[in-house]
Motif scaffolding. Sequence first.
Motif, PDB file in Angstrom:
ATOM      1  N   MET A   1       0.845  -1.192   0.000  1.00 11.44           N
ATOM      2  CA  MET A   1       0.000   0.000   0.000  1.00 11.44           C
ATOM      3  C   MET A   1       0.878   1.239   0.000  1.00 11.44           C
ATOM      4  SD  MET A   1      -3.229   0.854   2.449  1.00 11.44           S
ATOM      5  CE  MET A   1      -4.504   1.998   1.884  1.00 11.44           C
ATOM      6  N   PRO A   2       0.780   2.092  -1.034  1.00 13.03           N
ATOM      7  CA  PRO A   2       1.605   3.299  -1.094  1.00 13.03           C
ATOM      8  C   PRO A   2       1.341   4.224   0.088  1.00 13.03           C
ATOM      9  CG  PRO A   2       0.558   2.846  -3.218  1.00 13.03           C
ATOM     10  CD  PRO A   2      -0.081   1.930  -2.220  1.00 13.03           C
ATOM     11  N   ARG A   3       2.373   4.953   0.481  1.00 12.75           N
ATOM     12  CA  ARG A   3       2.271   5.839   1.635  1.00 12.75           C
ATOM     13  C   ARG A   3       1.134   6.859   1.475  1.00 12.75           C
ATOM     14  NH1 ARG A   3       5.693   7.648   5.698  1.00 12.75           N
ATOM     15  NH2 ARG A   3       7.394   6.343   4.900  1.00 12.75           N
ATOM     16  N   SER A   4       1.038   7.474   0.283  1.00 14.15           N
ATOM     17  CA  SER A   4       0.019   8.506   0.072  1.00 14.15           C
ATOM     18  C   SER A   4      -1.395   7.930   0.175  1.00 14.15           C
ATOM     19  CB  SER A   4       0.211   9.163  -1.292  1.00 14.15           C
ATOM     20  OG  SER A   4       0.143   8.186  -2.327  1.00 14.15           O
ATOM     21  N   LYS A   5      -1.579   6.732  -0.373  1.00 14.35           N
ATOM     22  CA  LYS A   5      -2.892   6.104  -0.327  1.00 14.35           C
ATOM     23  C   LYS A   5      -3.263   5.725   1.106  1.00 14.35           C
ATOM     24  CE  LYS A   5      -5.663   2.674  -2.782  1.00 14.35           C
ATOM     25  NZ  LYS A   5      -5.667   1.629  -3.837  1.00 14.35           N
ATOM     26  N   LEU A   6      -2.287   5.235   1.852  1.00 15.23           N
ATOM     27  CA  LEU A   6      -2.527   4.878   3.251  1.00 15.23           C
ATOM     28  C   LEU A   6      -2.919   6.118   4.060  1.00 15.23           C
ATOM     29  CD1 LEU A   6      -2.444   2.922   5.643  1.00 15.23           C
ATOM     30  CD2 LEU A   6       0.021   3.342   5.815  1.00 15.23           C
ATOM     31  N   TYR A   7      -2.199   7.215   3.824  1.00 13.52           N
ATOM     32  CA  TYR A   7      -2.488   8.440   4.571  1.00 13.52           C
ATOM     33  C   TYR A   7      -3.896   8.946   4.271  1.00 13.52           C
ATOM     34  CZ  TYR A   7      -2.181  13.277   6.186  1.00 13.52           C
ATOM     35  OH  TYR A   7      -2.420  14.474   6.807  1.00 13.52           O
ATOM     36  N   ASN A   8      -4.265   8.939   2.996  1.00 15.01           N
ATOM     37  CA  ASN A   8      -5.610   9.404   2.614  1.00 15.01           C
ATOM     38  C   ASN A   8      -6.702   8.532   3.233  1.00 15.01           C
ATOM     39  OD1 ASN A   8      -4.605  11.525   1.071  1.00 15.01           O
ATOM     40  ND2 ASN A   8      -4.506  10.288  -0.795  1.00 15.01           N
ATOM     41  N   SER A   9      -6.483   7.225   3.235  1.00 15.19           N
ATOM     42  CA  SER A   9      -7.473   6.309   3.826  1.00 15.19           C
ATOM     43  C   SER A   9      -7.610   6.543   5.326  1.00 15.19           C
ATOM     44  CB  SER A   9      -7.064   4.854   3.569  1.00 15.19           C
ATOM     45  OG  SER A   9      -7.054   4.565   2.192  1.00 15.19           O
ATOM     46  N   CYS A  10      -6.486   6.776   5.979  1.00 13.81           N
ATOM     47  CA  CYS A  10      -6.512   7.018   7.431  1.00 13.81           C
ATOM     48  C   CYS A  10      -7.189   8.346   7.753  1.00 13.81           C
ATOM     49  CB  CYS A  10      -5.095   6.994   7.998  1.00 13.81           C
ATOM     50  SG  CYS A  10      -4.310   5.369   7.968  1.00 13.81           S
ATOM     51  N   ARG A  11      -6.950   9.357   6.933  1.00 18.77           N
ATOM     52  CA  ARG A  11      -7.584  10.662   7.147  1.00 18.77           C
ATOM     53  C   ARG A  11      -9.099  10.564   6.955  1.00 18.77           C
ATOM     54  NH1 ARG A  11      -4.779  15.643   7.165  1.00 18.77           N
ATOM     55  NH2 ARG A  11      -6.876  16.498   7.307  1.00 18.77           N
ATOM     56  N   GLU A  12      -9.519   9.805   5.940  1.00 21.22           N
ATOM     57  CA  GLU A  12     -10.949   9.654   5.673  1.00 21.22           C
ATOM     58  C   GLU A  12     -11.683   8.988   6.842  1.00 21.22           C
ATOM     59  OE1 GLU A  12     -11.162   7.476   2.072  1.00 21.22           O
ATOM     60  OE2 GLU A  12     -10.524   9.153   0.800  1.00 21.22           O
ATOM     61  N   ARG A  13     -10.965   8.104   7.545  1.00 27.89           N
ATOM     62  CA  ARG A  13     -11.578   7.396   8.678  1.00 27.89           C
ATOM     63  C   ARG A  13     -11.258   8.060  10.023  1.00 27.89           C
ATOM     64  NH1 ARG A  13     -10.787   0.984   7.029  1.00 27.89           N
ATOM     65  NH2 ARG A  13     -10.921   1.278   4.779  1.00 27.89           N
ATOM     66  N   PHE A  14     -10.663   9.247   9.961  1.00 27.66           N
ATOM     67  CA  PHE A  14     -10.331  10.028  11.159  1.00 27.66           C
ATOM     68  C   PHE A  14      -9.428   9.256  12.123  1.00 27.66           C
ATOM     69  CE2 PHE A  14     -14.530  11.411   9.664  1.00 27.66           C
ATOM     70  CZ  PHE A  14     -14.272  12.759   9.426  1.00 27.66           C
ATOM     71  N   LEU A  15      -8.494   8.492  11.564  1.00 24.76           N
ATOM     72  CA  LEU A  15      -7.560   7.736  12.391  1.00 24.76           C
ATOM     73  C   LEU A  15      -6.294   8.522  12.688  1.00 24.76           C
ATOM     74  CD1 LEU A  15      -7.888   4.230  10.674  1.00 24.76           C
ATOM     75  CD2 LEU A  15      -8.971   5.005  12.794  1.00 24.76           C
ATOM     76  N   VAL A  16      -5.923   9.422  11.779  1.00 23.50           N
ATOM     77  CA  VAL A  16      -4.744  10.272  11.989  1.00 23.50           C
ATOM     78  C   VAL A  16      -5.093  11.694  11.584  1.00 23.50           C
ATOM     79  CG1 VAL A  16      -3.133   8.359  11.563  1.00 23.50           C
ATOM     80  CG2 VAL A  16      -3.804   9.850   9.670  1.00 23.50           C
ATOM     81  N   SER A  17      -4.371  12.655  12.187  1.00 17.07           N
ATOM     82  CA  SER A  17      -4.607  14.058  11.854  1.00 17.07           C
ATOM     83  C   SER A  17      -3.460  14.660  11.058  1.00 17.07           C
ATOM     84  CB  SER A  17      -4.819  14.866  13.142  1.00 17.07           C
ATOM     85  OG  SER A  17      -3.689  14.733  13.989  1.00 17.07           O
ATOM     86  N   SER A  18      -2.350  13.907  10.945  1.00 12.24           N
ATOM     87  CA  SER A  18      -1.193  14.438  10.221  1.00 12.24           C
ATOM     88  C   SER A  18      -0.289  13.296   9.781  1.00 12.24           C
ATOM     89  CB  SER A  18      -0.405  15.405  11.120  1.00 12.24           C
ATOM     90  OG  SER A  18       0.133  14.705  12.233  1.00 12.24           O
ATOM     91  N   GLN A  19       0.633  13.618   8.888  1.00  5.53           N
ATOM     92  CA  GLN A  19       1.625  12.632   8.439  1.00  5.53           C
ATOM     93  C   GLN A  19       2.464  12.153   9.618  1.00  5.53           C
ATOM     94  OE1 GLN A  19       2.495  11.107   5.680  1.00  5.53           O
ATOM     95  NE2 GLN A  19       1.550  12.189   3.956  1.00  5.53           N
ATOM     96  N   MET A  20       2.737  13.063  10.550  1.00  7.87           N
ATOM     97  CA  MET A  20       3.571  12.719  11.690  1.00  7.87           C
ATOM     98  C   MET A  20       2.922  11.626  12.544  1.00  7.87           C
ATOM     99  SD  MET A  20       5.196  15.293  14.515  1.00  7.87           S
ATOM    100  CE  MET A  20       5.850  16.325  13.201  1.00  7.87           C
ATOM    101  N   THR A  21       1.602  11.735  12.734  1.00  4.87           N
ATOM    102  CA  THR A  21       0.886  10.719  13.509  1.00  4.87           C
ATOM    103  C   THR A  21       0.948   9.370  12.815  1.00  4.87           C
ATOM    104  OG1 THR A  21      -0.654  12.459  14.192  1.00  4.87           O
ATOM    105  CG2 THR A  21      -1.287  10.204  14.674  1.00  4.87           C
ATOM    106  N   MET A  22       0.738   9.380  11.489  1.00 10.35           N
ATOM    107  CA  MET A  22       0.795   8.124  10.750  1.00 10.35           C
ATOM    108  C   MET A  22       2.190   7.514  10.798  1.00 10.35           C
ATOM    109  SD  MET A  22      -0.160   7.272   6.780  1.00 10.35           S
ATOM    110  CE  MET A  22       1.477   7.670   6.182  1.00 10.35           C
ATOM    111  N   ASN A  23       3.201   8.352  10.696  1.00  5.86           N
ATOM    112  CA  ASN A  23       4.582   7.857  10.730  1.00  5.86           C
ATOM    113  C   ASN A  23       4.906   7.201  12.069  1.00  5.86           C
ATOM    114  OD1 ASN A  23       5.024   8.743   8.143  1.00  5.86           O
ATOM    115  ND2 ASN A  23       5.967  10.674   8.760  1.00  5.86           N
ATOM    116  N   SER A  24       4.337   7.747  13.151  1.00  4.70           N
ATOM    117  CA  SER A  24       4.591   7.146  14.461  1.00  4.70           C
ATOM    118  C   SER A  24       3.990   5.739  14.538  1.00  4.70           C
ATOM    119  CB  SER A  24       4.027   8.027  15.576  1.00  4.70           C
ATOM    120  OG  SER A  24       2.616   8.087  15.509  1.00  4.70           O
ATOM    121  N   HIS A  25       2.789   5.547  13.932  1.00  2.00           N
ATOM    122  CA  HIS A  25       2.192   4.218  13.872  1.00  2.00           C
ATOM    123  C   HIS A  25       3.056   3.271  13.040  1.00  2.00           C
ATOM    124  CE1 HIS A  25      -1.325   5.361  16.015  1.00  2.00           C
ATOM    125  NE2 HIS A  25      -1.879   6.096  15.046  1.00  2.00           N
ATOM    126  N   LEU A  26       3.511   3.752  11.879  1.00  2.00           N
ATOM    127  CA  LEU A  26       4.321   2.907  11.002  1.00  2.00           C
ATOM    128  C   LEU A  26       5.636   2.513  11.666  1.00  2.00           C
ATOM    129  CD1 LEU A  26       3.733   4.763   7.606  1.00  2.00           C
ATOM    130  CD2 LEU A  26       2.855   2.517   8.256  1.00  2.00           C
TER     131      LEU A  26
END
Length: 369
Positions: free
Chosen positions: A306-331
């Motif tokens: 799953m590409p990084r950009s697609k993962l970020y967009n999916s997470c934002r749509e589901r209100f799981l992350v508020s920023s790239q930094m939050t997603m990076n911490s999960h990864l």
Amino acid sequence: MEGGQEQTREENADLDEEEQDFTFSRNYFLSKEHASGKKSTATRKLSDITLVDEQKLREAVAEITPKHEKEIKSLLRRYKDSYQQWFFQLRCGFNLLFYGFGSKKLLLEDFCNTSMVDNGVIVINGYLQSINVKQVAVAIAEVFWNQIKNNRKSRSKKSKSFDSEPIEDILSFLDREHCDDDNFVCVIIHNIDGPGLRNSDSQQYLARIASCSHVCIIASVDHVNAPLLWNKKMVRKQFNWCWYHVPTFEAYKVEGIFFPLILAGGVAAQSAKTALIVLQSLTPNAQSVFKIIVEHQLAYPKEEGMPRSKLYNSCRERFLVSSQMTMNSHLTEFKDHELVKTRKHSEGQDCFYVPLNTEALEKLLLEVG
């Protein structure tokens, strides 16, 4: 127009403040880590968990010497004193639900063999995952039809098959008035809260079967959250339960055969279990982000991940992350635990994938829910 621009500026200011707060919090805990020399993240990895071969584990369990056999037999003899009361409540239109520690399989079957000798009895093993409610309804209808046929003066009628009939027609047949209202079928359901019956449709149909005038239900539950399967109408009007606390302290020998052991399994099952153990130590948001990666991998098995950009967009749509930094911490946490790995897309973008086969991913997705 100016009002819209002011609103946009306010939203951007809120996002900037959120980023600053997150950065401040992260830097604070990182400084504490360096000062103490300890890591705040969990240290468990998939490679650290070793599971035993299932056959060896089952053999070891079989060699365990049973304890308190005399006390258990004495307890079961005491329950026999209640058989007459249980039978009376069934004839009054109630259904019986038994709960408590230990297998209740032998107790329920002994009660029926002792008190239900003049009635048709069907045993449903709810602990099996292959249970089909339509087949249950068909079996009940066929036993009831044979009772009616045998009680009539003319016994020349052939056996009737209900396989091709809709379940609604079968339920109507079981609930309508017949010439002999003394006929009824007793249905024993071992583990009505079993994995094959936990879905809403199965419980709705079982409740309707229980409310039929010519059916009585004797069931057992073992899961602590079993009552959450039913709403008020199902409990009071359809199932009409009489609850009995009957701890038997009997081993779940038969029921346990059909469940994979927690500390053992094949390659796919073992991989799913080890990943699940690690996932349970993470936050619900992190688990949801991981689930997105798994779902994408199952949907597109031939892609690199799953590409990084697609993962970020999916997470934002589901209100799981508020920023790239939050997603990076999960990864980062996923990588530390060896749950997720990275490989380059043909266009140079990072893609994330779970290093498990399809069967293990499907099992894991079911467990994470």
